[in-house]
Motif scaffolding. Structure first.
Motif, mmCIF file in Angstrom:
data_model
loop_
_atom_site.group_PDB
_atom_site.id
_atom_site.type_symbol
_atom_site.label_atom_id
_atom_site.label_comp_id
_atom_site.label_asym_id
_atom_site.label_seq_id
_atom_site.Cartn_x
_atom_site.Cartn_y
_atom_site.Cartn_z
ATOM 1 N N VAL A 5 0.762 -1.118 -0.060
ATOM 2 C CA VAL A 5 -0.023 0.006 -0.065
ATOM 3 C C VAL A 5 0.793 1.417 -0.136
ATOM 4 C CG1 VAL A 5 -1.921 1.367 1.127
ATOM 5 C CG2 VAL A 5 -1.763 -1.171 1.433
ATOM 6 N N MET A 6 0.398 2.318 -0.988
ATOM 7 C CA MET A 6 1.494 3.407 -1.183
ATOM 8 C C MET A 6 0.808 4.605 -0.626
ATOM 9 S SD MET A 6 3.114 2.171 -4.825
ATOM 10 C CE MET A 6 1.243 2.014 -5.528
ATOM 11 N N GLU A 7 1.703 5.690 -0.954
ATOM 12 C CA GLU A 7 1.110 6.970 -0.316
ATOM 13 C C GLU A 7 -0.256 7.312 -0.632
ATOM 14 O OE1 GLU A 7 4.033 9.937 -1.966
ATOM 15 O OE2 GLU A 7 3.433 11.389 -0.649
ATOM 16 N N SER A 8 -0.934 7.271 -1.980
ATOM 17 C CA SER A 8 -2.397 7.420 -2.192
ATOM 18 C C SER A 8 -3.254 7.108 -1.100
ATOM 19 C CB SER A 8 -2.692 6.881 -3.560
ATOM 20 O OG SER A 8 -1.763 7.086 -4.506
ATOM 21 N N CYS A 9 -2.973 6.129 -0.460
ATOM 22 C CA CYS A 9 -3.933 5.599 0.595
ATOM 23 C C CYS A 9 -4.135 6.569 1.716
ATOM 24 C CB CYS A 9 -3.598 4.318 1.169
ATOM 25 S SG CYS A 9 -4.695 3.560 2.392
ATOM 26 N N ILE A 10 -3.177 7.393 2.186
ATOM 27 C CA ILE A 10 -3.354 8.266 3.280
ATOM 28 C C ILE A 10 -4.119 9.086 3.318
ATOM 29 C CG2 ILE A 10 -1.828 10.195 4.568
ATOM 30 C CD1 ILE A 10 0.615 8.783 3.431
ATOM 31 N N ARG A 11 -5.168 9.113 4.353
ATOM 32 C CA ARG A 11 -6.334 10.031 4.412
ATOM 33 C C ARG A 11 -7.555 9.335 3.567
ATOM 34 N NH1 ARG A 11 -5.282 16.233 6.791
ATOM 35 N NH2 ARG A 11 -4.126 15.183 8.735
ATOM 36 N N CYS A 12 -7.209 8.602 2.380
ATOM 37 C CA CYS A 12 -8.426 8.091 1.989
ATOM 38 C C CYS A 12 -8.861 6.828 2.402
ATOM 39 C CB CYS A 12 -7.700 7.785 0.369
ATOM 40 S SG CYS A 12 -7.495 9.300 -0.622
ATOM 41 N N LYS A 13 -8.104 5.971 2.732
ATOM 42 C CA LYS A 13 -8.556 4.604 3.566
ATOM 43 C C LYS A 13 -10.041 4.204 2.917
ATOM 44 C CE LYS A 13 -8.536 4.346 8.225
ATOM 45 N NZ LYS A 13 -7.930 4.221 9.480
ATOM 46 N N TYR A 14 -10.025 3.815 1.876
ATOM 47 C CA TYR A 14 -11.344 3.607 1.335
ATOM 48 C C TYR A 14 -11.771 2.153 1.671
ATOM 49 C CZ TYR A 14 -11.869 7.577 -1.320
ATOM 50 O OH TYR A 14 -12.002 9.102 -2.221
ATOM 51 N N ASN A 31 -4.480 6.785 9.734
ATOM 52 C CA ASN A 31 -4.959 7.275 8.247
ATOM 53 C C ASN A 31 -4.719 6.505 7.128
ATOM 54 O OD1 ASN A 31 -2.389 8.254 8.252
ATOM 55 N ND2 ASN A 31 -3.031 10.260 8.209
ATOM 56 N N MET A 32 -4.210 5.160 7.190
ATOM 57 C CA MET A 32 -3.926 4.485 6.119
ATOM 58 C C MET A 32 -3.817 3.030 6.351
ATOM 59 S SD MET A 32 0.170 4.370 4.782
ATOM 60 C CE MET A 32 0.034 3.030 3.366
ATOM 61 N N LYS A 99 -1.454 14.162 -4.090
ATOM 62 C CA LYS A 99 -0.381 13.054 -4.619
ATOM 63 C C LYS A 99 0.685 13.121 -3.213
ATOM 64 C CE LYS A 99 -1.559 11.656 -8.313
ATOM 65 N NZ LYS A 99 -2.574 10.426 -8.181
ATOM 66 N N ALA A 100 1.104 14.178 -3.056
ATOM 67 C CA ALA A 100 2.223 14.346 -1.874
ATOM 68 C C ALA A 100 1.555 14.485 -0.684
ATOM 69 C CB ALA A 100 2.893 15.608 -2.197
ATOM 70 N N LYS A 101 1.437 13.403 0.049
ATOM 71 C CA LYS A 101 1.144 13.433 1.311
ATOM 72 C C LYS A 101 1.462 12.529 2.495
ATOM 73 C CE LYS A 101 -3.074 10.810 -0.685
ATOM 74 N NZ LYS A 101 -4.503 10.542 -0.654
ATOM 75 N N ARG A 102 2.688 12.132 2.036
ATOM 76 C CA ARG A 102 3.364 10.972 3.023
ATOM 77 C C ARG A 102 3.953 11.701 4.436
ATOM 78 N NH1 ARG A 102 7.908 8.519 0.416
ATOM 79 N NH2 ARG A 102 6.639 8.735 -1.694
ATOM 80 N N HIS A 103 3.890 13.253 4.278
ATOM 81 C CA HIS A 103 4.078 13.796 5.391
ATOM 82 C C HIS A 103 2.971 13.727 6.561
ATOM 83 C CE1 HIS A 103 2.356 16.689 3.020
ATOM 84 N NE2 HIS A 103 1.855 17.378 3.918
ATOM 85 N N LEU A 104 1.754 13.560 6.047
ATOM 86 C CA LEU A 104 0.719 13.289 6.768
ATOM 87 C C LEU A 104 0.133 12.042 7.397
ATOM 88 C CD1 LEU A 104 -1.852 15.306 4.411
ATOM 89 C CD2 LEU A 104 -0.585 16.174 6.627
#
Ligand code: SF4
Ligand code: F3S
Length: 107
Positions: A5-14, A31-32, A99-104
Motif C-alpha cells: 500500500v502506497m502514499e495515495s492511501c493516506i487520508r483516503c482509506k477506502y 489514516n492508512m 499526490k504528496a501526502k506522506r508527511h501526513l
C-alpha cells in the motif's frame, strides 16, 4: 514478494481492498492501511479495487514509492488487523487527487 500500500492511501482509506483479500492481511493505522508482506499470497485481487490506485506489486512500484515497502513491513507488525470494509473518513474524497501526502502519515 508482496503487494504494497502506497502514499495515495493516506487520508483516503477506502478499505475496498480489505473486502477482497482472501487471507485478511491488511492492517489499519490512523489514516492508512498496510499489507503484511509475509501474509500476502500475491493474489493481486486488491490492486484493481482501490479507487486511488494505492496498491501495487513491490516489483512494479514507482521509484518514489519504494520507501513504502518498509512502511508496510514495519506498521503491519504494530497496527491491528482489519478484515471487514468500513466507512472511509468523511473527507476522503478531498484527498483523492492529492499526490504528496506522506508527511501526513500517522503512525
Ligand atoms: Fe490480500 Fe491478495 Fe492483496 Fe495480497 S495481493 S493483500 S493476498 S488481496
Ligand atoms: Fe487504501 Fe485503497 Fe485500500 S485507499 S484502504 S488501499 S482501497
Amino acid at each position: 514478494m508482496a503487494y504494497v500500500v502506497m502514499e495515495s492511501c493516506i487520508r483516503c482509506k477506502y478499505t475496498d481492498c480489505v473486502d477482497v483479500c482472501p487471507v485478511d492481511c491488511f492492517y489499519e493505522g490512523p489514516n492508512m492501511l498496510v499489507i503484511h508482506p509475509d501474509e500476502c499470497i500475491d493474489c493481486g485481487l486488491c490492486e484493481p479495487e482501490c479507487p486511488v490506485k494505492a496498491i501495487a506489486h513491490e516489483d512494479e512500484m514507482p521509484q518514489d514509492q519504494l520507501d513504502f515497502i518498509q512502511i508496510n513491513e514495519e506498521m503491519s507488525e504494530r497496527w491491528p488487523n482489519i478484515y471487514e470494509m468500513k466507512d472511509a473518513p468523511p473527507d476522503a474524497d478531498e484527498w483523492k487527487e492529492v499526490k504528496a501526502k506522506r508527511h501526513l502519515l500517522e503512525k
